[in-house]
Design a protein around this motif. Structure first.
Motif, PDB file in Angstrom:
ATOM      1  N   GLY A  76      27.518   5.851  28.342  1.00  0.00           N
ATOM      2  CA  GLY A  76      27.077   4.548  27.856  1.00  0.00           C
ATOM      3  C   GLY A  76      28.015   3.401  28.179  1.00  0.00           C
ATOM      4  O   GLY A  76      27.873   2.306  27.629  1.00  0.00           O
ATOM      5  N   HIS A  77      28.958   3.624  29.096  1.00  0.00           N
ATOM      6  CA  HIS A  77      29.912   2.585  29.457  1.00  0.00           C
ATOM      7  C   HIS A  77      29.717   2.133  30.906  1.00  0.00           C
ATOM      8  O   HIS A  77      30.675   1.751  31.581  1.00  0.00           O
ATOM      9  CB  HIS A  77      31.350   3.072  29.236  1.00  0.00           C
ATOM     10  CG  HIS A  77      31.603   3.490  27.823  1.00  0.00           C
ATOM     11  ND1 HIS A  77      31.664   2.588  26.787  1.00  0.00           N
ATOM     12  CD2 HIS A  77      31.757   4.719  27.270  1.00  0.00           C
ATOM     13  CE1 HIS A  77      31.868   3.243  25.660  1.00  0.00           C
ATOM     14  NE2 HIS A  77      31.915   4.535  25.926  1.00  0.00           N
ATOM     15  N   GLY A  78      28.461   2.162  31.356  1.00  0.00           N
ATOM     16  CA  GLY A  78      28.152   1.776  32.733  1.00  0.00           C
ATOM     17  C   GLY A  78      28.501   0.334  33.044  1.00  0.00           C
ATOM     18  O   GLY A  78      29.035   0.047  34.114  1.00  0.00           O
ATOM     19  N   ASN A  79      28.204  -0.590  32.121  1.00  0.00           N
ATOM     20  CA  ASN A  79      28.526  -1.997  32.369  1.00  0.00           C
ATOM     21  C   ASN A  79      30.024  -2.198  32.486  1.00  0.00           C
ATOM     22  O   ASN A  79      30.498  -2.988  33.310  1.00  0.00           O
ATOM     23  CB  ASN A  79      27.957  -2.893  31.260  1.00  0.00           C
ATOM     24  CG  ASN A  79      26.455  -2.988  31.322  1.00  0.00           C
ATOM     25  OD1 ASN A  79      25.840  -2.781  32.364  1.00  0.00           O
ATOM     26  ND2 ASN A  79      25.844  -3.292  30.184  1.00  0.00           N
ATOM     27  N   ALA A  81      32.293   0.161  33.444  1.00  0.00           N
ATOM     28  CA  ALA A  81      32.719   0.763  34.711  1.00  0.00           C
ATOM     29  C   ALA A  81      32.312  -0.121  35.890  1.00  0.00           C
ATOM     30  O   ALA A  81      33.094  -0.317  36.826  1.00  0.00           O
ATOM     31  CB  ALA A  81      32.127   2.161  34.854  1.00  0.00           C
ATOM     32  N   ASP A  82      31.102  -0.666  35.846  1.00  0.00           N
ATOM     33  CA  ASP A  82      30.641  -1.544  36.931  1.00  0.00           C
ATOM     34  C   ASP A  82      31.507  -2.792  37.040  1.00  0.00           C
ATOM     35  O   ASP A  82      31.723  -3.303  38.143  1.00  0.00           O
ATOM     36  CB  ASP A  82      29.184  -1.941  36.722  1.00  0.00           C
ATOM     37  CG  ASP A  82      28.211  -0.788  36.971  1.00  0.00           C
ATOM     38  OD1 ASP A  82      28.615   0.226  37.591  1.00  0.00           O
ATOM     39  OD2 ASP A  82      27.051  -0.901  36.527  1.00  0.00           O
ATOM     40  N   SER A  83      32.023  -3.279  35.909  1.00  0.00           N
ATOM     41  CA  SER A  83      32.874  -4.474  35.961  1.00  0.00           C
ATOM     42  C   SER A  83      34.189  -4.188  36.675  1.00  0.00           C
ATOM     43  O   SER A  83      34.769  -5.065  37.300  1.00  0.00           O
ATOM     44  CB  SER A  83      33.138  -5.023  34.549  1.00  0.00           C
ATOM     45  OG  SER A  83      34.109  -4.261  33.849  1.00  0.00           O
ATOM     46  N   TRP A  84      34.648  -2.955  36.614  1.00  0.00           N
ATOM     47  CA  TRP A  84      35.883  -2.598  37.295  1.00  0.00           C
ATOM     48  C   TRP A  84      35.684  -2.533  38.802  1.00  0.00           C
ATOM     49  O   TRP A  84      36.569  -2.879  39.568  1.00  0.00           O
ATOM     50  CB  TRP A  84      36.412  -1.251  36.823  1.00  0.00           C
ATOM     51  CG  TRP A  84      36.626  -1.125  35.343  1.00  0.00           C
ATOM     52  CD1 TRP A  84      36.637  -2.136  34.407  1.00  0.00           C
ATOM     53  CD2 TRP A  84      36.841   0.075  34.620  1.00  0.00           C
ATOM     54  NE1 TRP A  84      36.858  -1.621  33.162  1.00  0.00           N
ATOM     55  CE2 TRP A  84      36.981  -0.268  33.247  1.00  0.00           C
ATOM     56  CE3 TRP A  84      36.923   1.411  34.984  1.00  0.00           C
ATOM     57  CZ2 TRP A  84      37.223   0.679  32.266  1.00  0.00           C
ATOM     58  CZ3 TRP A  84      37.156   2.344  33.995  1.00  0.00           C
ATOM     59  CH2 TRP A  84      37.302   1.991  32.654  1.00  0.00           C
ATOM     60  N   VAL A  85      34.504  -2.073  39.210  1.00  0.00           N
ATOM     61  CA  VAL A  85      34.198  -1.938  40.634  1.00  0.00           C
ATOM     62  C   VAL A  85      33.811  -3.293  41.225  1.00  0.00           C
ATOM     63  O   VAL A  85      34.185  -3.628  42.344  1.00  0.00           O
ATOM     64  CB  VAL A  85      33.061  -0.910  40.865  1.00  0.00           C
ATOM     65  CG1 VAL A  85      32.639  -0.873  42.334  1.00  0.00           C
ATOM     66  CG2 VAL A  85      33.500   0.476  40.389  1.00  0.00           C
ATOM     67  N   GLY A  86      33.080  -4.091  40.452  1.00  0.00           N
ATOM     68  CA  GLY A  86      32.628  -5.398  40.928  1.00  0.00           C
ATOM     69  C   GLY A  86      33.764  -6.386  41.094  1.00  0.00           C
ATOM     70  O   GLY A  86      34.925  -6.090  40.821  1.00  0.00           O
ATOM     71  N   PRO A  92      37.384  -4.383  29.192  1.00  0.00           N
ATOM     72  CA  PRO A  92      38.254  -3.338  28.654  1.00  0.00           C
ATOM     73  C   PRO A  92      37.455  -2.151  28.133  1.00  0.00           C
ATOM     74  O   PRO A  92      36.255  -2.265  27.889  1.00  0.00           O
ATOM     75  CB  PRO A  92      38.977  -4.047  27.506  1.00  0.00           C
ATOM     76  CG  PRO A  92      38.008  -5.100  27.061  1.00  0.00           C
ATOM     77  CD  PRO A  92      37.279  -5.540  28.316  1.00  0.00           C
ATOM     78  N   ILE A  93      38.135  -1.046  27.972  1.00  0.00           N
ATOM     79  CA  ILE A  93      37.536   0.120  27.331  1.00  0.00           C
ATOM     80  C   ILE A  93      38.504   0.595  26.252  1.00  0.00           C
ATOM     81  O   ILE A  93      39.723   0.620  26.469  1.00  0.00           O
ATOM     82  CB  ILE A  93      37.212   1.252  28.333  1.00  0.00           C
ATOM     83  CG1 ILE A  93      36.399   2.350  27.639  1.00  0.00           C
ATOM     84  CG2 ILE A  93      38.461   1.794  29.007  1.00  0.00           C
ATOM     85  CD1 ILE A  93      35.674   3.290  28.588  1.00  0.00           C
TER      86      ILE A  93
END
Length: 157
Positions: A76-79, A81-86, A92-93
């Motif tokens: 449920g932390h896709g957004n 994780a995507d922010s780290w790649v984008g 933060p997590i």
């Protein structure tokens, strides 16, 4: 430690944190294999098992960076994780959220490899992962496993 200095709060990647990151992303590098041997093993990493552990030959405990990102998305932390790649701001997590995503068995194994207790490990990983993943994906694309292994091999000595 070069590339990752700007990725981690405080600008210093301690050896236990590098061991933890290596265990997650390039397990073979930290088990006595050379970078050349790691580069030769470019077969796709297996998916993590339902129990939460999968030690692939060259992709660390979760099947490399892609496996780590998939695990975060599945939890449920896709957004995040995507922010780290984008290319935008890294979200933060929380340490507990990261621990839940990785699973207790993975956390336990990494803690044993690093000598850190599980809470300190999660605290350090949750602070470091957004910047590390961001540095590993400068163009918004996840690199191939052998590229990640090559980057980490520079810090293994």
């Amino acid at each position: 430690m070069g590339l990752f200095d700007n990725a981690v709060p405080g600008g210093n990647v301690a050896k236990p944190l590098m061991i933890a990151l290596g265990a997650l992303l390039v397990g073979k590098m930290l088990s006595g294999k050379s970078a050349d041997q790691t580069d030769q093993a470019q077969s796709p990493a297996p998916a993590p098992s339902p129990s939460g552990t999968a030690t692939s030959a060259d992709g660390g405990l979760l099947g490399g960076l892609g496996g780590l990102l998939d695990r975060l998305k599945d939890a449920g932390h896709g957004n995040t994780a995507d922010s780290w790649v984008g290319t935008g701001q890294n979200r933060p997590i929380q340490a507990n959220d990261l621990g839940n995503a990785l699973g207790p068995q993975v956390i336990r194994e990494i803690a044993q490899r690093t000598g850190l207790n599980e809470q300190d490990l999660l605290k350090q990983l949750s602070a470091a992962l957004p910047g590390i993943v961001d540095q590993l994906t400068p163009n918004g694309q996840v690199p191939q496993q052998h590229q990640v292994a090559s980057i980490f091999s520079k810090f293994a000595s």
